[in-house]
Scaffold this motif. Structure first.
Motif, mmCIF file in Angstrom:
data_model
loop_
_atom_site.group_PDB
_atom_site.id
_atom_site.type_symbol
_atom_site.label_atom_id
_atom_site.label_comp_id
_atom_site.label_asym_id
_atom_site.label_seq_id
_atom_site.Cartn_x
_atom_site.Cartn_y
_atom_site.Cartn_z
ATOM 1 N N THR A 354 0.866 -1.179 0.000
ATOM 2 C CA THR A 354 0.000 0.000 0.000
ATOM 3 C C THR A 354 0.904 1.230 0.000
ATOM 4 O OG1 THR A 354 -1.691 -1.162 1.272
ATOM 5 C CG2 THR A 354 -1.853 1.230 1.156
ATOM 6 N N SER A 355 0.680 2.132 -0.948
ATOM 7 C CA SER A 355 1.527 3.321 -1.026
ATOM 8 C C SER A 355 0.679 4.566 -1.224
ATOM 9 C CB SER A 355 2.543 3.201 -2.172
ATOM 10 O OG SER A 355 1.897 3.201 -3.425
ATOM 11 N N GLN A 356 1.224 5.672 -0.756
ATOM 12 C CA GLN A 356 0.569 6.971 -0.904
ATOM 13 C C GLN A 356 1.630 8.021 -1.244
ATOM 14 O OE1 GLN A 356 -2.928 8.085 -0.475
ATOM 15 N NE2 GLN A 356 -1.872 9.675 -1.636
ATOM 16 N N GLU A 357 1.371 8.784 -2.290
ATOM 17 C CA GLU A 357 2.268 9.878 -2.649
ATOM 18 C C GLU A 357 1.469 11.163 -2.804
ATOM 19 O OE1 GLU A 357 5.408 11.198 -6.183
ATOM 20 O OE2 GLU A 357 5.067 9.080 -5.747
ATOM 21 N N LEU A 358 2.026 12.251 -2.269
ATOM 22 C CA LEU A 358 1.494 13.598 -2.450
ATOM 23 C C LEU A 358 2.589 14.436 -3.085
ATOM 24 C CD1 LEU A 358 -0.331 14.241 0.964
ATOM 25 C CD2 LEU A 358 -1.408 13.889 -1.268
ATOM 26 N N ARG A 359 2.255 15.126 -4.157
ATOM 27 C CA ARG A 359 3.264 15.886 -4.896
ATOM 28 C C ARG A 359 2.661 17.195 -5.376
ATOM 29 N NH1 ARG A 359 4.296 12.205 -8.370
ATOM 30 N NH2 ARG A 359 3.096 13.012 -10.122
ATOM 31 N N ILE A 371 9.344 21.096 -7.533
ATOM 32 C CA ILE A 371 8.502 19.944 -7.207
ATOM 33 C C ILE A 371 8.784 19.584 -5.753
ATOM 34 C CG2 ILE A 371 8.006 17.510 -7.679
ATOM 35 C CD1 ILE A 371 8.946 17.949 -10.522
ATOM 36 N N ALA A 372 7.754 19.321 -4.986
ATOM 37 C CA ALA A 372 7.917 18.898 -3.599
ATOM 38 C C ALA A 372 6.912 17.797 -3.307
ATOM 39 C CB ALA A 372 7.714 20.073 -2.641
ATOM 40 N N GLY A 373 7.308 16.831 -2.468
ATOM 41 C CA GLY A 373 6.382 15.741 -2.213
ATOM 42 C C GLY A 373 6.723 14.894 -1.005
ATOM 43 N N LEU A 374 5.767 14.034 -0.655
ATOM 44 C CA LEU A 374 5.896 13.065 0.421
ATOM 45 C C LEU A 374 5.484 11.693 -0.107
ATOM 46 C CD1 LEU A 374 4.141 15.097 3.273
ATOM 47 C CD2 LEU A 374 6.610 14.772 3.007
ATOM 48 N N ALA A 416 10.587 12.200 2.008
ATOM 49 C CA ALA A 416 10.245 13.571 1.652
ATOM 50 C C ALA A 416 11.233 14.004 0.576
ATOM 51 C CB ALA A 416 10.338 14.485 2.873
ATOM 52 N N PHE A 417 10.727 14.664 -0.459
ATOM 53 C CA PHE A 417 11.614 15.004 -1.571
ATOM 54 C C PHE A 417 11.235 16.347 -2.179
ATOM 55 C CE2 PHE A 417 8.064 12.571 -3.249
ATOM 56 C CZ PHE A 417 7.689 13.251 -4.397
ATOM 57 N N GLY A 418 12.200 16.927 -2.877
ATOM 58 C CA GLY A 418 11.954 18.183 -3.562
ATOM 59 C C GLY A 418 13.021 18.464 -4.592
#
Length: 716
Positions: A354-359, A371-374, A416-418
């Motif tokens: 199960t995965s969830q990404e917010l970008r 670009i920023a995301g979790l 966490a990425f950007g």
């Protein structure tokens, strides 16, 4: 090899200086509207659009080494599987062995390890495929394939230590359209696929439904049983997608797919003398089988906001692969790796992800872009293993045999990425990316009173790129990038319970240019990488005659190389493409085996060259004739750190010959792969790392022999 690497760097630098001398500053073009479009000029190359850096850009404007295939190129080259496009990609190899869904990919010297993280991130329709068994796939109704080389950790995360594979399937639209395809090839291989797409509510609610079924009698015969080991009982796929344009600023996508399969397993042949260039056939007395499924459900929402596009992707996947096969690879007449002891082995591997990404992605038409995301992932894998004495050669013995090992592996991964990109001048831009990944892993030994062990692995992954336009049709770039592959647990804890995380740092100099009114495209890059705790996989025979897959580390590896990609359209209808990849991947420190220092890394090939030529010509009345040839030249391949077992280099030849109707509504194609029927092993395991006492030096999994076939396509 050092001299070749220096010459490669000099060549890249010379190309940069030559273009700079002719450069005129030009601002970056706006993001293209279509996935692929013809460039200027009657015989110009197709301008390919990719999404490698999180937004739509022309391939030639992206400062990353990318081997891209548009929908047209996929159709022209007859790409139907992961194996097909990897064969056309330099500095990359893909081998299917042991079970129907098992594969080993190597990219720029960084190799696949079984039952653990891949060296390449795989993303399908925006969803990370976070399990090794998801790499091998049938490619149906695909719009675009992108292979990014070099560490891509800042955007793609912990599995992108060697690169990333981005695959996008075709989207639904308003127009009612469909396709049907029938394919018949060697081994009585039957493949039927089709799909339909259209609007339930025009401009608001669109759908796309695609299906495929495949079966085969196989081509690789077991010399003892006189049966084919690579038969496919069935491989069935059904995929649906529903797109709802909820408003001018909100788009919702619901995608679901299911894939079931039943095929052969454990078709390794015994190699008594270690000669990997001599034809050997499987001779086991147990005809192995693999069965399983892959079910996936994805919900994606894109919302346009004042800051940019907010994307949320939720994915749920369930995978299962169960195999049963020979455990000694011999028979009662010809002893295998366990001597006279006849064995059966099997594994039942069940995985839930199960995965969830917010970008959040800023608009692309401004000097500062970001670009920023979790990201968050939970993964549970139940792993049952059995190994037992063979009584009657029947795989049904597995069902009543005692369980040897039963481990539950749990993984929680968060990130966490950007990435920020800024135009310093109209011709020069700088991009900086940073990602933090953390993996919390646990192994539960259910047969040993539920004993639990846990470990955490984490890493910061920075990336910095400087890009300079060298005129309207050329750019140069320099990149520092990093990659991280999590550590984890082996299935047996006695002598090697844990393997370390692998970290890689890469420096790269690249050049991309188009010449002759967009009829010639040249991309070249030189790179130098340093890997710490390099991971590799091998199979070990334990004292109880059971086989155990192991992951171990090499202290330090240095990788140097070159990537070159060229396409040329000298005249309308005629097109050439060529590629060359050089990878000098060497062990530079290995405390566990000091004698291996200076050797090539496991499963590595120093170089690979590809060449393709295709010609399309009008035959009258709207008919077109089509012909394509593909040549893949591989160097030697080194299978283990000691470099004792080595496969010779080879040349593989493929061809396609077809007839296409008006507006490509229908087509008939004859095709062939490995036309010279070259014999080679897709995977090799030797006694020096596996520990068996029998005189058998190695076992090898035979690759597919010559395949010829015919396909018929029809489009609504």
């Amino acid at each position: 090899m050092k001299r070749i690497t220096r010459l490669s760097a000099i060549a890249a630098a010379t190309a940069l200086l030559w273009s700079t001398a002719q450069a005129q500053e030009a601002p970056p073009p706006p993001a293209p509207a279509d996935d692929a479009q013809p460039a200027a000029g009657k015989s110009a190359l197709e301008a390919v659009v990719i999404t490698a850096q999180g937004r739509r850009e022309l391939l030639q404007n992206v400062p990353v080494v990318v081997k891209a295939f548009s929908a047209k190129q996929i159709e022209d080259a007859g790409i139907k599987s992961t194996q097909d496009f990897v064969n056309m990609t330099p500095n990359m190899s893909f081998d299917n062995s042991f079970t129907y869904g098992n594969s080993f990919v190597v990219i720029r010297g960084v190799s696949q390890i079984n039952n653990a993280d891949s060296p390449v991130a795989v993303v399908v329709d925006g969803v990370p495929q976070s399990d090794q068994k998801q790499l091998k796939m049938n490619l149906v109704d695909v719009a675009r394939i992108e292979v990014l080389k070099g560490p891509q950790g800042s955007l793609y995360g912990r599995n992108a230590i060697g690169g990333a594979i981005v695959i996008d399937t075709k989207s639904p639209g308003n127009a009612l359209e469909g396709f049907a395809k029938v394919d018949y090839s060697s081994g009585s291989t039957r493949e039927l696929s089709g799909g339909v797409s259209g609007a339930l509510v025009p401009d608001t609610l669109m759908f796309r439904l695609v299906g495929q079924t495949k079966g085969s009698d196989g081509q690789i015969e077991n010399s003892y049983l006189k049966k084919n080991v690579d038969a496919v009982g069935h491989d069935n796929l059904l995929r649906g997608r529903l797109t709802w344009m909820a408003s001018d600023t909100v788009q919702l996508d619901l995608r679901a797919s299911t894939n079931t399969f039943r095929a052969g397993a454990t078709w390794d042949a015994l190699i008594p003398d270690g000669d990997l260039n001599k034809r050997r056939s499987p001779s086991s007395n147990v005809l192995g089988k693999t069965e399983g499924y892959a079910d996936e459900l994805t919900f994606k929402a894109d919302v346009e906001t004042g800051l940019g596009t907010l994307t949320a992707i939720t994915n749920r996947a369930k995978l299962r692969e169960k195999f049963v096969g020979d455990g000694d690879f011999g028979n009662p007449v010809d002893n295998g790796i366990t001597g006279a002891a006849q064995r059966v082995q099997g594994k039942d591997r069940r995985t839930t992800l199960t995965s969830q990404e917010l970008r959040l992605t800023s608009p692309g038409n401004q000097p500062l872009r970001w670009i920023a995301g979790l990201f968050y992932l939970t993964k549970t894998m139940d792993f049952e293993e059995k190994s037992f004495a063979d009584v009657n050669g029947d795989t049904a013995q597995y069902d009543t045999a005692p369980v040897l090992r039963y481990n539950v592996f749990k993984n929680k991964a968060s990130a966490a990425f950007g990435q920020v990109e800024y135009d310093l001048t109209p011709a020069t831009k700088i991009a900086a990316g940073l990602r933090y990944d953390r993996d919390d892993r646990e192994r539960i030994d259910t047969l040993n009173a539920g004993t639990r062990v846990d470990a955490s692995f984490d890493s910061w992954q920075p990336k910095l790129t400087m890009t300079h336009k060298l005129g309207a049709d050329a750019l140069g770039f320099a990149t520092y990038s990093t990659g991280f592959r999590s550590g984890g647990f082996n299935t047996t804890a006695a002598d090697q319970p844990i393997f370390k995380a692998e970290n890689l740092r890469n420096i790269e100099l690249g050049y991309k240019a188009s010449f002759l009114d967009q009829r010639l495209m040249l991309n070249v890059a030189a790179f130098h990488s340093d890997s710490r705790d390099f991971q590799y996989f091998y199979i070990k025979l334990l004292a109880n005659n059971s086989l155990s897959g192991r992951i171990a580390n090499i202290d330090r590896v240095t990788i140097k190389g070159l990537d070159l990609d060229l396409r040329y359209a000298p005249l309308a209808g005629l097109e050439f493409d060529a590629g060359f990849g050089l990878t000098d991947s060497r062990i530079t420190a290995n405390a566990a085996e000091p004698s291996t220092v200076g050797n090539h890394t496991p499963k590595s090939s120093p170089w690979k060259a590809t060449f393709g030529a295709q010609y399309t010509t009008a035959l009258g009345d709207g008919l077109n004739g089509f012909a394509r040839m593909d040549v893949e030249v591989r160097s030697r391949k080194y299978w283990h750190p000691d470099n004792i077992l080595v496969s010779d280099g080879m040349t593989l030849l493929g061809a396609r010959l077809g007839l296409r109707g008006p507006r490509d509504r229908w087509s008939v194609n004859l095709y062939g792969k490995n036309l010279t029927n070259k014999f080679y092993y897709a995977d090799v395991n030797g006694k020096t790392y596996n520990g068996w006492a029998a005189p058998i030096v190695a076992i090898g999994s035979q690759a597919a022999p010559r395949t010829v076939g015919i396909e018929l396509n029809y489009k609504l």
